[in-house]
Write an enzyme that holds these catalytic residues in place. Structure first.
Site, PDB file in Angstrom:
ATOM      1  N   ARG A  74      -6.918  71.318 116.976  1.00 31.43           N
ATOM      2  CA  ARG A  74      -7.081  70.971 118.521  1.00 31.43           C
ATOM      3  C   ARG A  74      -5.779  71.266 119.340  1.00 31.43           C
ATOM      4  NH1 ARG A  74      -9.007  65.026 119.380  1.00 31.43           N
ATOM      5  NH2 ARG A  74     -11.065  65.790 118.382  1.00 31.43           N
ATOM      6  N   ARG A 144      -2.474  61.186 123.640  1.00 30.99           N
ATOM      7  CA  ARG A 144      -3.125  62.534 123.497  1.00 30.99           C
ATOM      8  C   ARG A 144      -2.958  63.600 124.635  1.00 30.99           C
ATOM      9  NH1 ARG A 144      -7.261  61.832 119.400  1.00 30.99           N
ATOM     10  NH2 ARG A 144      -6.718  60.507 117.917  1.00 30.99           N
ATOM     11  N   LYS A 207      -4.895  55.998 118.827  1.00 30.02           N
ATOM     12  CA  LYS A 207      -4.714  56.734 119.781  1.00 30.02           C
ATOM     13  C   LYS A 207      -4.594  56.399 121.335  1.00 30.02           C
ATOM     14  CE  LYS A 207      -9.025  58.167 118.311  1.00 30.02           C
ATOM     15  NZ  LYS A 207     -10.310  58.932 118.366  1.00 30.02           N
ATOM     16  N   LYS A 209      -5.061  57.554 125.346  1.00 30.31           N
ATOM     17  CA  LYS A 209      -5.542  58.481 126.402  1.00 30.31           C
ATOM     18  C   LYS A 209      -5.296  58.293 127.607  1.00 30.31           C
ATOM     19  CE  LYS A 209      -9.083  59.951 122.898  1.00 30.31           C
ATOM     20  NZ  LYS A 209     -10.297  60.069 122.793  1.00 30.31           N
ATOM     21  N   CYS A 427     -21.434  65.856 122.336  1.00 31.77           N
ATOM     22  CA  CYS A 427     -20.071  66.002 121.454  1.00 31.77           C
ATOM     23  C   CYS A 427     -20.481  66.958 120.370  1.00 31.77           C
ATOM     24  CB  CYS A 427     -19.970  64.714 120.927  1.00 31.77           C
ATOM     25  SG  CYS A 427     -20.985  64.465 119.513  1.00 31.77           S
ATOM     26  N   CYS A 433     -18.248  67.562 112.135  1.00 33.87           N
ATOM     27  CA  CYS A 433     -18.065  66.120 112.318  1.00 33.87           C
ATOM     28  C   CYS A 433     -18.188  65.255 110.898  1.00 33.87           C
ATOM     29  CB  CYS A 433     -18.393  65.549 113.583  1.00 33.87           C
ATOM     30  SG  CYS A 433     -17.639  63.938 113.800  1.00 33.87           S
ATOM     31  N   CYS A 472     -22.598  59.785 117.197  1.00 39.28           N
ATOM     32  CA  CYS A 472     -22.421  58.500 116.590  1.00 39.28           C
ATOM     33  C   CYS A 472     -21.892  57.803 117.633  1.00 39.28           C
ATOM     34  CB  CYS A 472     -21.695  58.556 115.371  1.00 39.28           C
ATOM     35  SG  CYS A 472     -19.586  58.980 115.757  1.00 39.28           S
ATOM     36  N   CYS A 476     -17.637  60.499 121.791  1.00 38.66           N
ATOM     37  CA  CYS A 476     -16.686  61.723 122.196  1.00 38.66           C
ATOM     38  C   CYS A 476     -17.141  62.291 123.439  1.00 38.66           C
ATOM     39  CB  CYS A 476     -16.563  62.562 121.047  1.00 38.66           C
ATOM     40  SG  CYS A 476     -15.587  61.843 119.623  1.00 38.66           S
TER      41      CYS A 476
HETATM   42 FE1  SRM Z   1     -13.530  62.082 119.597  1.00 42.53          FE
HETATM   43  C1  SRM Z   1     -13.116  61.159 116.261  1.00 42.53           C
HETATM   44  C2  SRM Z   1     -14.368  65.323 118.552  1.00 42.53           C
HETATM   45  C3  SRM Z   1     -13.397  63.411 122.726  1.00 42.53           C
HETATM   46  C4  SRM Z   1     -13.589  58.913 120.768  1.00 42.53           C
HETATM   47  N1  SRM Z   1     -13.627  62.954 117.721  1.00 42.53           N
HETATM   48  C5  SRM Z   1     -13.398  62.560 116.321  1.00 42.53           C
HETATM   49  C6  SRM Z   1     -13.434  63.541 115.161  1.00 42.53           C
HETATM   50  C7  SRM Z   1     -11.889  64.062 115.337  1.00 42.53           C
HETATM   51  C8  SRM Z   1     -13.876  63.030 114.076  1.00 42.53           C
HETATM   52  C9  SRM Z   1     -13.233  62.626 113.081  1.00 42.53           C
HETATM   53  O1  SRM Z   1     -12.300  61.437 113.305  1.00 42.53           O
HETATM   54  O2  SRM Z   1     -12.987  62.953 112.059  1.00 42.53           O
HETATM   55  C10 SRM Z   1     -14.380  64.517 116.146  1.00 42.53           C
HETATM   56  C11 SRM Z   1     -14.170  66.004 115.558  1.00 42.53           C
HETATM   57  C12 SRM Z   1     -15.602  66.627 115.614  1.00 42.53           C
HETATM   58  C13 SRM Z   1     -15.206  68.193 115.335  1.00 42.53           C
HETATM   59  O3  SRM Z   1     -15.828  68.753 114.333  1.00 42.53           O
HETATM   60  O4  SRM Z   1     -14.912  69.036 116.161  1.00 42.53           O
HETATM   61  C14 SRM Z   1     -14.141  64.290 117.421  1.00 42.53           C
HETATM   62  N2  SRM Z   1     -13.735  64.007 120.445  1.00 42.53           N
HETATM   63  C15 SRM Z   1     -13.990  64.793 119.835  1.00 42.53           C
HETATM   64  C16 SRM Z   1     -14.338  65.904 121.001  1.00 42.53           C
HETATM   65  C17 SRM Z   1     -14.006  67.353 120.206  1.00 42.53           C
HETATM   66  C18 SRM Z   1     -15.802  66.048 121.461  1.00 42.53           C
HETATM   67  C19 SRM Z   1     -16.024  67.238 122.149  1.00 42.53           C
HETATM   68  O5  SRM Z   1     -17.361  67.538 121.976  1.00 42.53           O
HETATM   69  O6  SRM Z   1     -15.630  67.912 122.989  1.00 42.53           O
HETATM   70  C20 SRM Z   1     -13.332  65.551 122.034  1.00 42.53           C
HETATM   71  C21 SRM Z   1     -12.128  66.329 121.879  1.00 42.53           C
HETATM   72  C22 SRM Z   1     -11.199  65.715 122.893  1.00 42.53           C
HETATM   73  C23 SRM Z   1      -9.779  66.216 123.089  1.00 42.53           C
HETATM   74  O7  SRM Z   1      -9.623  67.295 123.243  1.00 42.53           O
HETATM   75  O8  SRM Z   1      -8.671  65.599 122.757  1.00 42.53           O
HETATM   76  C24 SRM Z   1     -13.418  64.077 121.726  1.00 42.53           C
HETATM   77  N3  SRM Z   1     -13.466  61.105 121.407  1.00 42.53           N
HETATM   78  C25 SRM Z   1     -13.404  61.941 122.670  1.00 42.53           C
HETATM   79  C26 SRM Z   1     -13.742  60.894 123.549  1.00 42.53           C
HETATM   80  C27 SRM Z   1     -13.995  61.474 125.139  1.00 42.53           C
HETATM   81  C28 SRM Z   1     -12.603  61.250 125.852  1.00 42.53           C
HETATM   82  O9  SRM Z   1     -11.368  60.961 125.019  1.00 42.53           O
HETATM   83  O10 SRM Z   1     -12.814  61.325 127.019  1.00 42.53           O
HETATM   84  C29 SRM Z   1     -13.546  59.703 122.965  1.00 42.53           C
HETATM   85  C30 SRM Z   1     -14.134  58.437 123.690  1.00 42.53           C
HETATM   86  C31 SRM Z   1     -12.953  57.808 124.369  1.00 42.53           C
HETATM   87  C32 SRM Z   1     -12.303  57.196 123.557  1.00 42.53           C
HETATM   88  O11 SRM Z   1     -11.095  57.432 122.957  1.00 42.53           O
HETATM   89  O12 SRM Z   1     -12.392  55.817 123.555  1.00 42.53           O
HETATM   90  C33 SRM Z   1     -13.522  60.025 121.582  1.00 42.53           C
HETATM   91  N4  SRM Z   1     -13.352  60.232 118.532  1.00 42.53           N
HETATM   92  C34 SRM Z   1     -13.337  59.071 119.287  1.00 42.53           C
HETATM   93  C35 SRM Z   1     -13.368  58.376 118.238  1.00 42.53           C
HETATM   94  C36 SRM Z   1     -13.624  56.730 118.581  1.00 42.53           C
HETATM   95  C37 SRM Z   1     -12.113  55.971 119.060  1.00 42.53           C
HETATM   96  C38 SRM Z   1     -12.384  54.550 118.987  1.00 42.53           C
HETATM   97  O13 SRM Z   1     -11.540  54.020 119.964  1.00 42.53           O
HETATM   98  O14 SRM Z   1     -13.042  53.841 118.211  1.00 42.53           O
HETATM   99  C39 SRM Z   1     -13.120  58.696 116.810  1.00 42.53           C
HETATM  100  C40 SRM Z   1     -13.272  58.098 115.536  1.00 42.53           C
HETATM  101  C41 SRM Z   1     -11.908  57.201 115.395  1.00 42.53           C
HETATM  102  O15 SRM Z   1     -10.961  57.744 116.025  1.00 42.53           O
HETATM  103  O16 SRM Z   1     -11.779  56.673 114.566  1.00 42.53           O
HETATM  104  C42 SRM Z   1     -13.314  60.117 117.367  1.00 42.53           C
HETATM  105 FE1  SF4 Z   2     -18.273  63.168 115.753  1.00 41.61          FE
HETATM  106 FE2  SF4 Z   2     -19.121  60.927 116.554  1.00 41.61          FE
HETATM  107 FE3  SF4 Z   2     -17.481  62.146 118.044  1.00 41.61          FE
HETATM  108 FE4  SF4 Z   2     -19.805  63.106 118.060  1.00 41.61          FE
HETATM  109  S1  SF4 Z   2     -19.167  61.153 118.770  1.00 41.61           S
HETATM  110  S2  SF4 Z   2     -18.051  64.276 117.677  1.00 41.61           S
HETATM  111  S3  SF4 Z   2     -20.387  62.541 115.929  1.00 41.61           S
HETATM  112  S4  SF4 Z   2     -17.051  61.284 115.984  1.00 41.61           S
END
Ligand code: SRM
Ligand code: SF4
Length: 563
Positions: A74, A144, A207, A209, A427, A433, A472, A476
């Site tokens: 990323r 981030r 993390k 944001k 997502c 993922c 899930c 995201c």
């Molecule tokens: Fe996310 C984890 C993809 C935005 C909350 N996110 C992941 C991972 C890296 C899975 C992992 O931990 O192994 C996913 C990779 C999937 C893949 O194969 O690409 C993933 N997140 C994404 C992206 C690519 C989704 C998308 O369809 O665009 C977004 C990349 C953002 C970026 O460029 O930085 C993405 N993730 C978000 C958002 C939305 C936002 O930030 O506005 C959230 C919700 C907001 C937040 O952070 O609360 C988000 N991602 C998570 C979480 C849950 C965090 C938590 O507080 O519990 C995880 C899991 C974790 O961190 O344990 C996670």
């Molecule tokens: Fe993966 Fe869950 Fe984030 Fe979708 S919402 S990219 S399934 S961690």
């Protein structure tokens, strides 16, 4: 009382020599395509994740082969802006060093590569470096990618807001030399606690944001961020921001101590105090955040556990400045404006819809080639949006027709985008993922076809409804802030959430648990029917579902989301 054992990641960070770990050694190991367990956590701070193709997992297991490991990277692109020259490099890297044949725009205004073999990682990062891009702190327990409204129309105010987003991003970058040493072969330098003044040895508990919103647009979904800045202008000039803090989406199914939350309004601050306040909020979180249980370690829980008043008072103490009362600001539409719009500077801007942000070449939709051809002649810039779309910004009148021709020729205008599709996101989910429980990106276009058909059936095709799907509950695609949220529970099964506001100022609430497509559509069919008959003039779908009592309003997430 005995000391509680910290989360494993805390020891990893402490012992990592400022994020070095044994990544360098792991990179040279040829016998496996993976890194050690510890390094798999540390590489996130350098911008990438170890993954394996989940479609092939069982087959490889049966063949007694190790999973087909590859890496997702990323990039860090504050505000989502890059030049056409940079885009050409980004594109070339995707074609030569990854196996996914695509570039994925994310929900936070940047791009990801999937399918990078371990042997290509270093070359890839060096390629990004030559393009003046990097992936430092794109992931990990740090600040981030900073989002910023990418609207090029009100260009002066946008530029002022963007400058703040860029400054926040630069100021809060980790200072460790680890990235330069490991990936760019720079000389080894000694990192010390004084050299990492904001983060220290153990960085943040989790993390972090940030987003900068420029009202009335709320495309960055400002309330879902740990820390948000809502720009306040006087006579078109930026004077300061309403600071909002404590948002986040992640939760775990069935664990009520975890929940999504929207940020609280803390009050107004002047532009010159932004860095001071950002650093103070982040360092209070650094010092007070939960380092024992990573499921409860985001800022939102620190604020809930200490209370807004105590948290705010500590921030004021650390900055030496008190918050002023919040200024009036309109929080409006979260969608992008598709097609051409003319800016105040007389330049044109073209927003291209990119379904789930996946840029690739397919018959009839040669999106990757199309953007490459546009980049070859474009003189303005490229802007990634937090709805996973791309703006070709700053096109002079005389260049408009050529850009339009290229976009048309490569299939960007091939499909009619309904109001709802244009406001909806999914997502990544399967197959890359590791946390996915159900499909999202691959199934979402078909799901929206069904929603479009239902809206047409009820004569409400003109009504934009914010629909979001994730595989899930990590959230995201910010599904808990969607008027219709679908969150994966198991293959083909989703929890259905309703009742968020259109603007992203109220969360939704679970309406039905663990249901399949037929039941989801039957429920929505029935509720759309009620909506048509009983909505008030101008009432949005999310507000209707709450007013009509279909779901209860979530006002205090800690109490109402599961209650
Ligand atoms: Fe996310 C984890 C993809 C935005 C909350 N996110 C992941 C991972 C890296 C899975 C992992 O931990 O192994 C996913 C990779 C999937 C893949 O194969 O690409 C993933 N997140 C994404 C992206 C690519 C989704 C998308 O369809 O665009 C977004 C990349 C953002 C970026 O460029 O930085 C993405 N993730 C978000 C958002 C939305 C936002 O930030 O506005 C959230 C919700 C907001 C937040 O952070 O609360 C988000 N991602 C998570 C979480 C849950 C965090 C938590 O507080 O519990 C995880 C899991 C974790 O961190 O344990 C996670
Ligand atoms: Fe993966 Fe869950 Fe984030 Fe979708 S919402 S990219 S399934 S961690």
């Amino acid at each position: 009382m005995s000391e509680q054992k910290l989360a494993v990641n805390e020891y990893l960070k402490t012992d990592s020599d400022y994020l070095r770990g044994t990544i360098k050694e792991g990179l040279d190991t040829q016998v496996t395509g993976s890194f050690s367990d510890g390094d798999q956590q540390l590489i996130k701070f350098h911008g990438f994740y170890q993954q394996d193709d989940r479609d092939l997992r069982n087959e490889r297991k049966e063949q007694k082969l190790e999973p087909l490991y590859s890496f997702m990277l990323r990039a860090r692109v504050p505000g989502g802006i890059c030049s056409p020259e940079q885009w050409l490099d980004v594109d070339k890297i995707s074609s030569t060093l990854t196996t996914s044949n695509s570039i994925r725009l994310t929900t936070r205004q940047t791009f990801q590569y999937h399918g990078i073999p371990k042997r290509n990682l270093k070359t890839l990062i060096q390629g990004l470096d030559r393009a003046a891009l990097d992936s430092i702190a794109a992931c990990g327990d740090v600040n981030r990618n900073v989002m910023c409204n990418p609207n090029p129309i009100e260009s002066k105010l946008h530029q002022q807001a963007y400058a703040v987003a860029k400054e926040l991003s630069d100021h809060l970058l980790p200072h460790t030399h680890a990235y330069a040493e490991i990936w760019l072969d720079k000389e080894k330098l000694l990192d010390t606690e004084t050299h990492e003044p904001v983060y220290g040895k153990t960085y943040l508990p989790r993390k972090f944001k940030m987003a900068v919103a420029v009202p009335p647009d709320n495309d960055v979904d400002v309330y879902t961020n740990d820390l948000g800045f809502v720009a306040i202008a006087e006579a078109g000039e930026l004077v300061g921001f309403n600071l909002v803090a404590g948002g986040g989406m992640g939760s775990t199914h069935g664990e009520v101590e975890t929940f999504p939350r929207l940020a609280d309004d803390f009050g107004f601050i002047k532009t010159e105090d932004v860095i001071k306040f950002a650093e103070a909020v982040m360092t209070v979180q650094r010092d007070w955040g939960n380092r024992v249980n990573r499921k409860r370690s985001r800022l939102k829980y620190t604020i809930v556990d200490h209370g807004v008043a105590e948290f705010k008072a500590e921030v004021e103490k650390r900055t030496g400045v008190n918050f002023e009362p919040r200024r009036d600001a309109v929080i409006g539409d979260r969608g992008d404006r598709y097609g051409w719009v003319k800016g105040l500077d007389n330049n044109w801007h073209l927003t291209l819809f990119i379904e789930s942000g996946r840029i690739k070449d397919e018959p009839g939709q040669m999106l990757q080639t199309g953007l490459r051809e546009i980049a070859k002649i474009h003189k303005g810039d490229f802007r990634m949006t937090s709805n996973q779309n791309m703006i070709i910004a700053g096109v002079a009148e005389q260049d408009k027709a050529a850009i339009e021709d290229l976009a048309r020729k490569h299939g960007f205008f091939g499909k009619v985008i309904s109001q709802t599709r244009g406001h909806s996101i999914a997502c990544v989910s399967l197959p890359t993922c590791p946390l996915a429980m159900a499909e999202a990106e691959r199934y979402f276009p078909e799901f929206i076809d069904h929603i479009d058909a239902l809206q047409a059936k009820h004569g409400i095709s003109d009504q934009a409804i914010v629909v979001r799907m994730t595989g899930c509950p990590n959230g995201c695609a910010r599904p808990f802030a969607a008027e219709i949220g679908l969150v994966g529970k198991a293959p083909g099964r989703y929890n259905l959430y309703l009742g968020a506001s259109f603007e992203g100022t109220r969360l939704n609430k679970m309406y039905k648990e663990n249901i399949q497509e037929a039941e989801i559509l039957a429920e929505l069919d029935r509720i759309f029917g009620l909506y048509v008959l009983e909505r008030d003039a101008g009432e949005t779908f999310g507000n209707f579902t709450v007013r009509h009592g279909i779901v209860k309003a979530v006002n205090d997430a800690a109490v109402d989301f599961h209650g």
